[in-house]
Design a protein around this motif. Structure first.
Motif, mmCIF file in Angstrom:
data_model
loop_
_atom_site.group_PDB
_atom_site.id
_atom_site.type_symbol
_atom_site.label_atom_id
_atom_site.label_comp_id
_atom_site.label_asym_id
_atom_site.label_seq_id
_atom_site.Cartn_x
_atom_site.Cartn_y
_atom_site.Cartn_z
ATOM 1 N N ALA A 44 -38.144 -12.485 29.807
ATOM 2 C CA ALA A 44 -37.543 -12.909 28.535
ATOM 3 C C ALA A 44 -36.027 -12.885 28.645
ATOM 4 O O ALA A 44 -35.342 -13.805 28.180
ATOM 5 C CB ALA A 44 -38.010 -12.012 27.397
ATOM 6 N N TYR A 45 -35.496 -11.852 29.276
ATOM 7 C CA TYR A 45 -34.052 -11.748 29.497
ATOM 8 C C TYR A 45 -33.561 -12.935 30.340
ATOM 9 O O TYR A 45 -32.565 -13.568 30.017
ATOM 10 C CB TYR A 45 -33.722 -10.424 30.183
ATOM 11 C CG TYR A 45 -32.384 -10.398 30.861
ATOM 12 C CD1 TYR A 45 -31.207 -10.284 30.124
ATOM 13 C CD2 TYR A 45 -32.282 -10.494 32.249
ATOM 14 C CE1 TYR A 45 -29.969 -10.267 30.748
ATOM 15 C CE2 TYR A 45 -31.053 -10.471 32.876
ATOM 16 C CZ TYR A 45 -29.900 -10.360 32.124
ATOM 17 O OH TYR A 45 -28.677 -10.347 32.744
ATOM 18 N N GLU A 46 -34.283 -13.229 31.414
ATOM 19 C CA GLU A 46 -33.869 -14.321 32.306
ATOM 20 C C GLU A 46 -33.923 -15.673 31.603
ATOM 21 O O GLU A 46 -33.044 -16.510 31.794
ATOM 22 C CB GLU A 46 -34.715 -14.307 33.576
ATOM 23 C CG GLU A 46 -34.373 -13.122 34.466
ATOM 24 C CD GLU A 46 -35.316 -12.918 35.628
ATOM 25 O OE1 GLU A 46 -36.324 -13.660 35.751
ATOM 26 O OE2 GLU A 46 -35.049 -11.996 36.430
ATOM 27 N N LYS B 155 -42.136 -22.300 20.612
ATOM 28 C CA LYS B 155 -43.117 -21.225 20.810
ATOM 29 C C LYS B 155 -42.443 -19.875 20.555
ATOM 30 O O LYS B 155 -41.302 -19.663 20.940
ATOM 31 C CB LYS B 155 -43.676 -21.295 22.237
ATOM 32 C CG LYS B 155 -44.725 -20.243 22.544
ATOM 33 C CD LYS B 155 -45.379 -20.474 23.883
ATOM 34 C CE LYS B 155 -44.601 -19.742 24.947
ATOM 35 N NZ LYS B 155 -45.249 -19.754 26.254
ATOM 36 N N VAL B 156 -43.170 -18.981 19.904
ATOM 37 C CA VAL B 156 -42.652 -17.652 19.596
ATOM 38 C C VAL B 156 -43.516 -16.618 20.313
ATOM 39 O O VAL B 156 -44.743 -16.644 20.208
ATOM 40 C CB VAL B 156 -42.659 -17.393 18.075
ATOM 41 C CG1 VAL B 156 -42.199 -15.972 17.762
ATOM 42 C CG2 VAL B 156 -41.800 -18.410 17.357
ATOM 43 N N THR B 157 -42.862 -15.721 21.050
ATOM 44 C CA THR B 157 -43.567 -14.627 21.737
ATOM 45 C C THR B 157 -42.843 -13.324 21.395
ATOM 46 O O THR B 157 -41.787 -13.334 20.771
ATOM 47 C CB THR B 157 -43.584 -14.841 23.266
ATOM 48 O OG1 THR B 157 -42.246 -14.990 23.742
ATOM 49 C CG2 THR B 157 -44.397 -16.076 23.640
ATOM 50 N N THR C 264 -39.194 1.745 17.714
ATOM 51 C CA THR C 264 -39.471 0.960 16.517
ATOM 52 C C THR C 264 -38.813 -0.417 16.530
ATOM 53 O O THR C 264 -39.022 -1.206 15.616
ATOM 54 C CB THR C 264 -38.998 1.717 15.268
ATOM 55 O OG1 THR C 264 -37.613 2.042 15.425
ATOM 56 C CG2 THR C 264 -39.812 2.980 15.056
ATOM 57 N N THR C 265 -38.013 -0.704 17.561
ATOM 58 C CA THR C 265 -37.372 -2.016 17.650
ATOM 59 C C THR C 265 -38.353 -3.012 18.250
ATOM 60 O O THR C 265 -38.901 -2.777 19.325
ATOM 61 C CB THR C 265 -36.089 -1.950 18.503
ATOM 62 O OG1 THR C 265 -35.203 -1.003 17.904
ATOM 63 C CG2 THR C 265 -35.404 -3.296 18.594
ATOM 64 N N CYS C 266 -38.574 -4.098 17.555
ATOM 65 C CA CYS C 266 -39.519 -5.133 17.984
ATOM 66 C C CYS C 266 -38.731 -6.372 18.420
ATOM 67 O O CYS C 266 -37.871 -6.850 17.681
ATOM 68 C CB CYS C 266 -40.445 -5.475 16.824
ATOM 69 S SG CYS C 266 -41.561 -6.840 17.169
ATOM 70 N N TYR C 267 -39.028 -6.881 19.602
ATOM 71 C CA TYR C 267 -38.333 -8.059 20.127
ATOM 72 C C TYR C 267 -39.156 -9.321 19.921
ATOM 73 O O TYR C 267 -40.373 -9.320 20.124
ATOM 74 C CB TYR C 267 -38.020 -7.883 21.613
ATOM 75 C CG TYR C 267 -36.909 -6.896 21.825
ATOM 76 C CD1 TYR C 267 -35.579 -7.285 21.707
ATOM 77 C CD2 TYR C 267 -37.176 -5.566 22.092
ATOM 78 C CE1 TYR C 267 -34.554 -6.383 21.864
ATOM 79 C CE2 TYR C 267 -36.161 -4.647 22.257
ATOM 80 C CZ TYR C 267 -34.849 -5.062 22.138
ATOM 81 O OH TYR C 267 -33.838 -4.160 22.292
ATOM 82 N N ILE C 268 -38.463 -10.376 19.546
ATOM 83 C CA ILE C 268 -39.065 -11.689 19.332
ATOM 84 C C ILE C 268 -38.296 -12.687 20.173
ATOM 85 O O ILE C 268 -37.066 -12.708 20.147
ATOM 86 C CB ILE C 268 -38.988 -12.095 17.845
ATOM 87 C CG1 ILE C 268 -39.699 -11.053 16.970
ATOM 88 C CG2 ILE C 268 -39.558 -13.488 17.629
ATOM 89 C CD1 ILE C 268 -39.358 -11.168 15.510
ATOM 90 N N GLU C 269 -39.021 -13.511 20.904
ATOM 91 C CA GLU C 269 -38.398 -14.554 21.728
ATOM 92 C C GLU C 269 -38.795 -15.910 21.159
ATOM 93 O O GLU C 269 -39.978 -16.191 20.986
ATOM 94 C CB GLU C 269 -38.862 -14.430 23.181
ATOM 95 C CG GLU C 269 -38.225 -15.427 24.102
ATOM 96 C CD GLU C 269 -38.700 -15.303 25.543
ATOM 97 O OE1 GLU C 269 -38.156 -16.021 26.386
ATOM 98 O OE2 GLU C 269 -39.625 -14.508 25.823
ATOM 99 N N VAL C 270 -37.806 -16.730 20.868
ATOM 100 C CA VAL C 270 -38.052 -18.082 20.375
ATOM 101 C C VAL C 270 -37.661 -19.046 21.490
ATOM 102 O O VAL C 270 -36.497 -19.130 21.879
ATOM 103 C CB VAL C 270 -37.250 -18.387 19.089
ATOM 104 C CG1 VAL C 270 -37.526 -19.807 18.620
ATOM 105 C CG2 VAL C 270 -37.595 -17.375 18.001
ATOM 106 N N LEU D 216 -33.343 -14.507 22.067
ATOM 107 C CA LEU D 216 -33.968 -13.218 21.786
ATOM 108 C C LEU D 216 -33.458 -12.679 20.458
ATOM 109 O O LEU D 216 -32.268 -12.746 20.160
ATOM 110 C CB LEU D 216 -33.632 -12.198 22.876
ATOM 111 C CG LEU D 216 -34.431 -12.258 24.155
ATOM 112 C CD1 LEU D 216 -33.902 -11.237 25.156
ATOM 113 C CD2 LEU D 216 -35.898 -12.016 23.898
ATOM 114 N N PHE D 217 -34.395 -12.137 19.698
ATOM 115 C CA PHE D 217 -34.081 -11.491 18.436
ATOM 116 C C PHE D 217 -34.733 -10.112 18.444
ATOM 117 O O PHE D 217 -35.670 -9.866 19.204
ATOM 118 C CB PHE D 217 -34.635 -12.296 17.252
ATOM 119 C CG PHE D 217 -34.027 -13.655 17.115
ATOM 120 C CD1 PHE D 217 -32.913 -13.846 16.318
ATOM 121 C CD2 PHE D 217 -34.574 -14.744 17.785
ATOM 122 C CE1 PHE D 217 -32.343 -15.104 16.183
ATOM 123 C CE2 PHE D 217 -34.011 -16.004 17.662
ATOM 124 C CZ PHE D 217 -32.891 -16.186 16.861
ATOM 125 N N ALA D 218 -34.229 -9.233 17.600
ATOM 126 C CA ALA D 218 -34.838 -7.918 17.443
ATOM 127 C C ALA D 218 -34.967 -7.615 15.962
ATOM 128 O O ALA D 218 -34.074 -7.946 15.169
ATOM 129 C CB ALA D 218 -33.990 -6.848 18.114
#
Length: 168
Positions: A39-41, A30-32, A19-25, A50-52
């Motif tokens: 994403a980690y790199e 741009k948001v993915t 249920t954890t959703c990751y968001i990359e800004v 990175l956000f969750a």
């Protein structure tokens, strides 16, 4: 509102919960979404953050992934002995056909019992499968159930492995 710190939650943060959703800004705005190695790199290089989102019962909470090392260990990007129960070494493995396995002879997989004589234990099937693929060429099924049992001879694990791989 500032996001909470994932690092502050320590090992209790649900990095791999379904249920954890990751968001990359990204730096360009741009948001993915997703939790890929890339994403980690990018976050490690400082070109994104990175956000969750961790859904609660009545509301969801936004967390900054501010401990990228824990994130990488939880997602198997970096090996973690504590999470997986496995050291990074050549395992001393004994295996036998599981006498209680319900094996269809036409199935490409068979049930086996595995014991590790090197002091390791299996806490993470995907990590064990990756190590066995590398060390022995085994294709361990990770999409089916598996289990363990302890007895006087130690702990053994019930797994499904592709038949053609069991040569060593």
């Amino acid at each position: 509102m500032e996001p909470r710190s994932a690092a502050a939650a320590g090992k209790d943060f649900p990095y791999t919960a379904r249920t954890t959703c990751y968001i990359e800004v990204h730096d360009d705005g741009k948001v993915t979404h997703g939790n890929s190695r890339e994403a980690y790199e990018r976050a490690l290089a400082g070109s994104s953050r990175l956000f969750a989102v961790w859904p609660g019962e009545w509301s969801s909470h936004l967390f900054l992934i501010d401990d990228l090392d824990e994130y990488a260990k939880a997602h198997g990007i970096k090996h973690d002995d504590e999470r997986t129960g496995l050291k990074e070494h050549a395992h001393e493995v004994k295996w036998e056909k599981d006498p209680y396995g319900d094996d269809n002879p036409r199935s490409p997989y068979m049930s086996i019992r595995v014991s590790l004589d090197c002091g390791c234990s299996v806490h993470d099937l995907a990590a064990f499968a990756a190590q066995m693929k590398q060390q022995k060429g085994w294709d361990v099924a990770t999409s089916v159930g598996w289990g363990s049992s302890s007895g006087p001879e130690g702990t053994s694990y019930s797994l499904r492995v592709r038949r053609k791989c069991l040569t060593s």
